[in-house]
Scaffold this motif. Structure first.
Motif, PDB file in Angstrom:
ATOM      1  N   GLU A 106      -3.788  20.075   1.572  1.00 50.27           N
ATOM      2  CA  GLU A 106      -3.635  18.769   0.930  1.00 50.27           C
ATOM      3  C   GLU A 106      -4.635  17.751   1.476  1.00 50.27           C
ATOM      4  OE1 GLU A 106       1.120  18.870  -0.149  1.00 50.27           O
ATOM      5  OE2 GLU A 106       0.526  18.489   1.925  1.00 50.27           O
ATOM      6  N   ILE A 107      -4.760  17.661   2.794  1.00 46.50           N
ATOM      7  CA  ILE A 107      -5.667  16.658   3.359  1.00 46.50           C
ATOM      8  C   ILE A 107      -7.125  17.019   3.064  1.00 46.50           C
ATOM      9  CG2 ILE A 107      -5.768  17.621   5.716  1.00 46.50           C
ATOM     10  CD1 ILE A 107      -5.698  13.851   4.819  1.00 46.50           C
ATOM     11  N   PHE A 108      -7.465  18.312   3.111  1.00 52.88           N
ATOM     12  CA  PHE A 108      -8.853  18.678   2.830  1.00 52.88           C
ATOM     13  C   PHE A 108      -9.211  18.473   1.366  1.00 52.88           C
ATOM     14  CE2 PHE A 108      -8.983  20.491   7.062  1.00 52.88           C
ATOM     15  CZ  PHE A 108     -10.250  20.093   7.452  1.00 52.88           C
ATOM     16  N   ASP A 109      -8.259  18.580   0.483  1.00 53.73           N
ATOM     17  CA  ASP A 109      -8.515  18.303  -0.928  1.00 53.73           C
ATOM     18  C   ASP A 109      -8.943  16.847  -1.112  1.00 53.73           C
ATOM     19  OD1 ASP A 109      -8.273  19.390  -3.746  1.00 53.73           O
ATOM     20  OD2 ASP A 109      -6.936  17.654  -3.893  1.00 53.73           O
ATOM     21  N   VAL A 110      -8.222  15.911  -0.479  1.00 53.50           N
ATOM     22  CA  VAL A 110      -8.588  14.500  -0.642  1.00 53.50           C
ATOM     23  C   VAL A 110      -9.838  14.143   0.164  1.00 53.50           C
ATOM     24  CG1 VAL A 110      -6.323  13.689  -1.386  1.00 53.50           C
ATOM     25  CG2 VAL A 110      -6.870  13.701   1.059  1.00 53.50           C
ATOM     26  N   CYS A 121      -8.807   8.646   4.761  1.00 53.51           N
ATOM     27  CA  CYS A 121      -8.170   9.922   5.089  1.00 53.51           C
ATOM     28  C   CYS A 121      -7.998   9.974   6.607  1.00 53.51           C
ATOM     29  CB  CYS A 121      -9.033  11.093   4.634  1.00 53.51           C
ATOM     30  SG  CYS A 121      -9.351  11.105   2.853  1.00 53.51           S
ATOM     31  N   ALA A 122      -6.768  10.158   7.064  1.00 49.60           N
ATOM     32  CA  ALA A 122      -6.479  10.039   8.496  1.00 49.60           C
ATOM     33  C   ALA A 122      -5.692  11.239   9.017  1.00 49.60           C
ATOM     34  CB  ALA A 122      -5.699   8.751   8.752  1.00 49.60           C
ATOM     35  N   PHE A 123      -5.866  11.480  10.304  1.00 46.43           N
ATOM     36  CA  PHE A 123      -5.097  12.490  11.027  1.00 46.43           C
ATOM     37  C   PHE A 123      -4.334  11.790  12.144  1.00 46.43           C
ATOM     38  CE2 PHE A 123      -8.575  14.879   9.186  1.00 46.43           C
ATOM     39  CZ  PHE A 123      -7.983  16.071   8.805  1.00 46.43           C
ATOM     40  N   PHE A 124      -3.006  11.873  12.096  1.00 46.45           N
ATOM     41  CA  PHE A 124      -2.175  11.387  13.198  1.00 46.45           C
ATOM     42  C   PHE A 124      -2.155  12.521  14.220  1.00 46.45           C
ATOM     43  CE2 PHE A 124       2.388  10.040  14.485  1.00 46.45           C
ATOM     44  CZ  PHE A 124       1.901   9.365  15.596  1.00 46.45           C
ATOM     45  N   PHE A 134      -4.268   8.322   2.914  1.00 48.37           N
ATOM     46  CA  PHE A 134      -3.697   9.641   3.202  1.00 48.37           C
ATOM     47  C   PHE A 134      -3.630   9.854   4.708  1.00 48.37           C
ATOM     48  CE2 PHE A 134      -6.381   9.614  -0.559  1.00 48.37           C
ATOM     49  CZ  PHE A 134      -5.462   9.957  -1.550  1.00 48.37           C
ATOM     50  N   ILE A 135      -2.482  10.304   5.187  1.00 49.28           N
ATOM     51  CA  ILE A 135      -2.317  10.621   6.607  1.00 49.28           C
ATOM     52  C   ILE A 135      -1.771  12.029   6.726  1.00 49.28           C
ATOM     53  CG2 ILE A 135      -1.162  10.082   8.791  1.00 49.28           C
ATOM     54  CD1 ILE A 135      -0.835   7.192   7.802  1.00 49.28           C
ATOM     55  N   MET A 143       0.849  -1.182   0.000  1.00 51.94           N
ATOM     56  CA  MET A 143       0.000   0.000   0.000  1.00 51.94           C
ATOM     57  C   MET A 143       0.890   1.239   0.000  1.00 51.94           C
ATOM     58  SD  MET A 143      -2.855   1.313   2.795  1.00 51.94           S
ATOM     59  CE  MET A 143      -4.172   0.258   2.247  1.00 51.94           C
ATOM     60  N   ASN A 144       0.525   2.204  -0.819  1.00 53.65           N
ATOM     61  CA  ASN A 144       1.208   3.501  -0.830  1.00 53.65           C
ATOM     62  C   ASN A 144       0.391   4.487  -0.017  1.00 53.65           C
ATOM     63  OD1 ASN A 144       3.279   2.689  -2.599  1.00 53.65           O
ATOM     64  ND2 ASN A 144       1.972   3.071  -4.362  1.00 53.65           N
ATOM     65  N   VAL A 145       1.022   5.141   0.942  1.00 56.13           N
ATOM     66  CA  VAL A 145       0.319   6.099   1.783  1.00 56.13           C
ATOM     67  C   VAL A 145       0.954   7.474   1.645  1.00 56.13           C
ATOM     68  CG1 VAL A 145       1.626   5.494   3.876  1.00 56.13           C
ATOM     69  CG2 VAL A 145      -0.605   6.570   4.086  1.00 56.13           C
ATOM     70  N   ALA A 146       0.113   8.456   1.319  1.00 52.13           N
ATOM     71  CA  ALA A 146       0.589   9.840   1.243  1.00 52.13           C
ATOM     72  C   ALA A 146       0.687  10.387   2.660  1.00 52.13           C
ATOM     73  CB  ALA A 146      -0.370  10.698   0.423  1.00 52.13           C
ATOM     74  N   ILE A 147       1.814  10.975   2.961  1.00 54.19           N
ATOM     75  CA  ILE A 147       2.014  11.635   4.243  1.00 54.19           C
ATOM     76  C   ILE A 147       2.045  13.131   3.974  1.00 54.19           C
ATOM     77  CG2 ILE A 147       3.518  11.921   6.247  1.00 54.19           C
ATOM     78  CD1 ILE A 147       2.418   9.068   6.016  1.00 54.19           C
ATOM     79  N   TYR A 148       1.067  13.844   4.530  1.00 56.28           N
ATOM     80  CA  TYR A 148       1.030  15.297   4.455  1.00 56.28           C
ATOM     81  C   TYR A 148       1.544  15.829   5.787  1.00 56.28           C
ATOM     82  CZ  TYR A 148      -2.271  14.329   0.634  1.00 56.28           C
ATOM     83  OH  TYR A 148      -2.877  13.869  -0.513  1.00 56.28           O
ATOM     84  N   CYS A 149       2.560  16.683   5.730  1.00 57.94           N
ATOM     85  CA  CYS A 149       3.149  17.161   6.976  1.00 57.94           C
ATOM     86  C   CYS A 149       3.928  18.449   6.753  1.00 57.94           C
ATOM     87  CB  CYS A 149       4.053  16.102   7.581  1.00 57.94           C
ATOM     88  SG  CYS A 149       5.418  15.560   6.529  1.00 57.94           S
TER      89      CYS A 149
END
Length: 187
Positions: free
Chosen positions: A112-116, A129-132, A100-101, A1-7
């Motif tokens: 970025e996270i709100f777009d997805v 769509c996740a928030f750490f 997406f995290i 699995m590929n996971v996008a990390i927005y940070c």
């Protein structure tokens, strides 16, 4: 699995953000989650990419030509895509990712996270769509989204679809077992 990390391209004011980002990288490699991120060497972006590389995880970056010099591109990553605009960057990251995290960050991370999230709501994708939620960083945001729900601007299903946790194992488990809600416009 590929996971996008927005940070963030900053480290923040508390060492917990850096430490938690390293721990996230370690846990993701254990579950064979590959990293997709913004391509920078700066801040938490540098931490997630370099820690992942140390663990022999695949790291794909997507960066604009303009940001290559401003953010200092991480030239050590597995693969890099260079695009012309921030919209192309978001589109490419979304295309490459299965989940997406958002970890702590600023305006870019939020955008970025709100777009997805918005794309998931209307059914353009069914990806989690996740928030750490390190150090309660996203508590007020989630409270705000619940207020949006209360005021009738976001339906409960689309707040509930968000995965929010400060526990990495729980975050990964919920991503792995995610079931998307119905598209907003389906009756």
């Amino acid at each position: 699995m590929n996971v996008a990390i927005y940070c963030g391209s900053s480290l923040g004011n508390n060492k917990i953000y850096e430490e938690s980002t390293k721990l996230l990288a370690q846990k993701l490699v254990q579950k064979d989650f590959k990293i997709v991120y913004g391509g920078s060497l700066q801040g938490l972006m540098g931490i997630i990419s370099n820690e992942s590389l140390k663990l022999n995880n695949s790291v794909t970056g997507v960066i604009t030509h303009d940001l290559v010099s401003k953010e200092i591109e991480n030239t050590n990553i597995t693969k890099i895509y260079k695009v012309d605009t921030m919209n192309q960057r978001k589109e490419k990251m979304a295309e490459l990712s299965d989940a997406f995290i958002a970890i702590p960050g600023g305006y870019g991370t939020f955008e970025e996270i709100f777009d997805v999230i918005a794309s998931a709501q209307i059914g353009y994708h069914k990806k989690p769509c996740a928030f750490f939620n390190v150090n309660g960083y996203y508590n007020y945001l989630i409270e705000f989204l619940r207020n949006c729900e209360k005021e009738g601007f976001i339906k409960n299903d689309y707040v509930d679809m968000l995965i929010v946790s400060d526990d990495i194992d729980e975050l990964i488990e919920k991503i792995s077992t995610y079931k998307a809600p119905k598209d907003k416009w389906i009756k």
